[in-house]
Design a protein around this motif. Structure first.
Motif, PDB file in Angstrom:
ATOM      1  N   CYS A   3       0.914  -1.231   0.004  1.00 54.73           N
ATOM      2  CA  CYS A   3       0.133  -0.004  -0.075  1.00 54.73           C
ATOM      3  C   CYS A   3       1.043   1.187  -0.076  1.00 54.73           C
ATOM      4  O   CYS A   3       0.714   2.284  -0.920  1.00 54.73           O
ATOM      5  CB  CYS A   3      -0.876   0.093   1.311  1.00 54.73           C
ATOM      6  SG  CYS A   3      -2.181  -1.272   1.255  1.00 54.73           S
ATOM      7  N   HIS A  29      -3.791  -3.308  -7.876  1.00 53.79           N
ATOM      8  CA  HIS A  29      -4.145  -2.931  -6.457  1.00 53.79           C
ATOM      9  C   HIS A  29      -4.871  -1.986  -6.176  1.00 53.79           C
ATOM     10  O   HIS A  29      -5.711  -2.366  -5.194  1.00 53.79           O
ATOM     11  CB  HIS A  29      -2.570  -2.536  -5.817  1.00 53.79           C
ATOM     12  CG  HIS A  29      -2.437  -2.227  -4.609  1.00 53.79           C
ATOM     13  ND1 HIS A  29      -1.848  -2.876  -3.702  1.00 53.79           N
ATOM     14  CD2 HIS A  29      -3.199  -1.173  -3.868  1.00 53.79           C
ATOM     15  CE1 HIS A  29      -2.115  -2.478  -2.389  1.00 53.79           C
ATOM     16  NE2 HIS A  29      -2.807  -1.436  -2.611  1.00 53.79           N
ATOM     17  N   CYS A  33      -7.988  -2.928  -3.267  1.00 51.23           N
ATOM     18  CA  CYS A  33      -7.608  -2.268  -2.079  1.00 51.23           C
ATOM     19  C   CYS A  33      -8.438  -0.868  -1.811  1.00 51.23           C
ATOM     20  O   CYS A  33      -8.300  -0.102  -2.360  1.00 51.23           O
ATOM     21  CB  CYS A  33      -6.119  -2.149  -1.904  1.00 51.23           C
ATOM     22  SG  CYS A  33      -5.999  -0.943  -0.371  1.00 51.23           S
ATOM     23  N   CYS A  36      -6.575   2.134  -0.508  1.00 51.58           N
ATOM     24  CA  CYS A  36      -5.834   3.040  -1.366  1.00 51.58           C
ATOM     25  C   CYS A  36      -6.940   3.618  -2.618  1.00 51.58           C
ATOM     26  O   CYS A  36      -6.462   4.849  -2.948  1.00 51.58           O
ATOM     27  CB  CYS A  36      -4.715   2.110  -2.269  1.00 51.58           C
ATOM     28  SG  CYS A  36      -3.413   1.633  -1.185  1.00 51.58           S
TER      29      CYS A  36
HETATM   30 ZN    ZN Z   1      -3.689  -0.544  -0.672  1.00 50.79          ZN
END
Ligand code: ZN
Lengths: 282, 190
Positions: A3, A29, A33, A36
């Motif tokens: 992250c 990602h 996520c 994020c």
């Molecule tokens: Zn992340």
């Protein structure tokens, strides 16, 4: 990618500056996520908040004031040491402040510096608003000095120390519009507007003031008729000041001061009676 | 852009019409940048004026590697930073008084949320400049590097720093606190 690594790249991502390789690493990602992705949203929100267009337009007087700088005051402007600049602004810069202050109702604060003291009449207020709408600039200028409309007779009573005339018609066919009485601090002043088929001409009469304040703009000596004076040009407009011992006669017009202006100056600035009499009084 | 080259050439010759044209093409952007840099119309006015006077004076030094607009941004930012540095002390103190009223400090933080322009005003001049060049003026990193006279490779990290400070100042809605209470925040739900 962790992250932290992803987040370091999010700025470049929203700025469109991320290399294609890195983008390919980051996008999966972000898809998986939530934290994020939320961070990315925040950054986008910040970017669009910063992008909000500014509401204020460019002040119309800006170009005129740049042009004046180009016409001769540049060296002075650039030479000023940084430390004193705020205090010793060029007067025309001050006028911009004054103009704004009028709009903001702050004029009381600035009066100490500009109009309250009789010795400083701020013509920059007038000159800065040229050349776009001379009549409006003139009106703004006189209203800054508490203009009240008056008859020519009342104006004479109001300012008995001044030597001036505001005839109904001036040589060249200018017809009188309004006559105003003004307050330059403690001192009385008079102004009048004239018109010739839409061409504006304005006159202002005031006690001669300290030279430094009377000519804040770059001005040049000039002669009109029998009188010596000085003038300031802004575009096609010129403000010519001619002084006798009692009165500074200022005419704002587009007229040539060699040819067209002298008869007008004679009409608004009659020769003083010889000897010590006349209206002159201290 | 051939038009631009032609315009610059005429400006070099002192052609007033060309100068006016260049001004007309760019002044909205320059003034908007300076207004937001200084939060003051009269400062923005003065700085715009000195920006153009300097630009016309030094137009021979314009090498054509960047666009004229970028070059003007550079002059404008320098003018603004000089002014901000000079008045930093006085202004900083004033801001402190304005923004840190007694009682605002603790519980107030939730109620009185700084808006973007307030937060911008708290940043250092160069942080403010880089954020405005990027997001208000839409310059890319290369143009920003030219305008700020820094290495292109440092633009990204400078922007990261400036954004972080903004978010810290803005608190809840843009800031780090997000990480602590993601679920509770309305913007994050869903
Ligand atoms: Zn992340």
């Amino acid at each position: 990618m962790t992250c932290d690594e992803v987040r370091r790249q999010l700025g470049a991502l929203i700025d469109g500056e991320l290399s294609p390789d890195l983008r390919l690493d980051i996008e999966p990602h972000l898809a998986g996520c939530e934290a994020c992705a939320a961070e990315l949203d925040e950054l986008r929100g910040l970017a669009s908040g910063l992008a909000l267009p500014s509401v204020a337009g460019v002040p119309s007087e800006l170009w005129a004031s740049i042009e004046r700088g180009l016409d001769g005051e540049r060296t002075e402007l650039l030479r000023r040491s940084p430390g004193v600049r705020r205090m010793a602004r060029l007067p025309w810069a001050l006028a911009a402040v004054v103009t704004l202050a009028v709009g903001l109702g702050l004029v009381g604060l600035l009066r100490n510096d500009s109009s309250a003291r009789a010795s400083s009449i701020d013509f920059t207020l007038l000159l800065d608003a040229l050349p776009h709408d001379a009549k409006q600039a003139f009106t703004k200028f006189v209203s800054h000095y508490d203009a009240k409309e008056a008859s020519p007779e009342d104006a004479k009573l109001f300012a008995p120390d001044l030597n001036f005339e505001v005839p109904e018609e001036l040589p060249g066919g200018f017809r009188r519009g309004s006559v105003y009485v003004l307050h330059f601090g403690e001192l009385a002043g008079v102004a009048a507007t004239y018109d010739r088929d839409g061409e504006f001409l304005g006159v202002v009469f005031h006690r001669p003031v300290h030279t430094g304040h009377c000519k804040p703009h770059k001005d040049y000596p000039c002669v009109a008729g029998h009188q010596e004076g000085h003038k300031v040009s802004v575009g096609q407009w010129r403000l010519v000041h001619l002084m006798d011992p009692t009165t500074c006669h200022c005419v704002l017009s587009r007229l040539n001061e060699q040819t067209e202006l002298p008869p007008i100056m004679s009409a608004v600035a009659p020769p003083l009676p010889s000897g010590d009499g006349g209206r002159h009084r201290d | 852009m051939p038009d631009e080259q032609e315009l610059v050439k005429r400006c070099r010759a002192g052609d007033r019409e060309a100068q006016r044209e260049l001004y007309a093409q760019t002044s909205e952007r320059i003034y908007a940048l300076l207004l937001r840099m200084t939060s003051s119309r009269d400062d923005a006015f003065d700085l715009s004026q000195s920006t153009y006077l300097r630009a016309f004076e030094r137009i021979n030094q314009f090498d054509g590697k960047s666009s004229v607009a970028t070059w003007l941004y550079r002059i404008a930012v320098n003018e603004a930073l000089q002014l901000l540095r000079r008045s930093a002390t006085a202004r900083g103190k004033l801001k402190e008084l304005e923004t840190r009223q007694p009682g605002d400090a603790g519980a107030g933080a939730d109620i009185v949320r700084m808006d973007i322009d307030d937060a911008l005003g708290q940043l250092d001049g160069d942080e403010r400049a880089i954020l405005l060049l990027r997001y208000q003026e839409g310059l890319d990193y290369r143009m920003i590097a030219e305008a700020l006279e820094c290495a292109e490779g440092t633009v990204g990290s400078r922007l990261n720093r400036a954004r972080s400070r903004m978010r810290a100042l803005l608190g809840g809605s843009y800031g780090r606190r997000e990480e602590e209470d993601v679920g509770a925040h309305p913007r994050s739900s869903g």
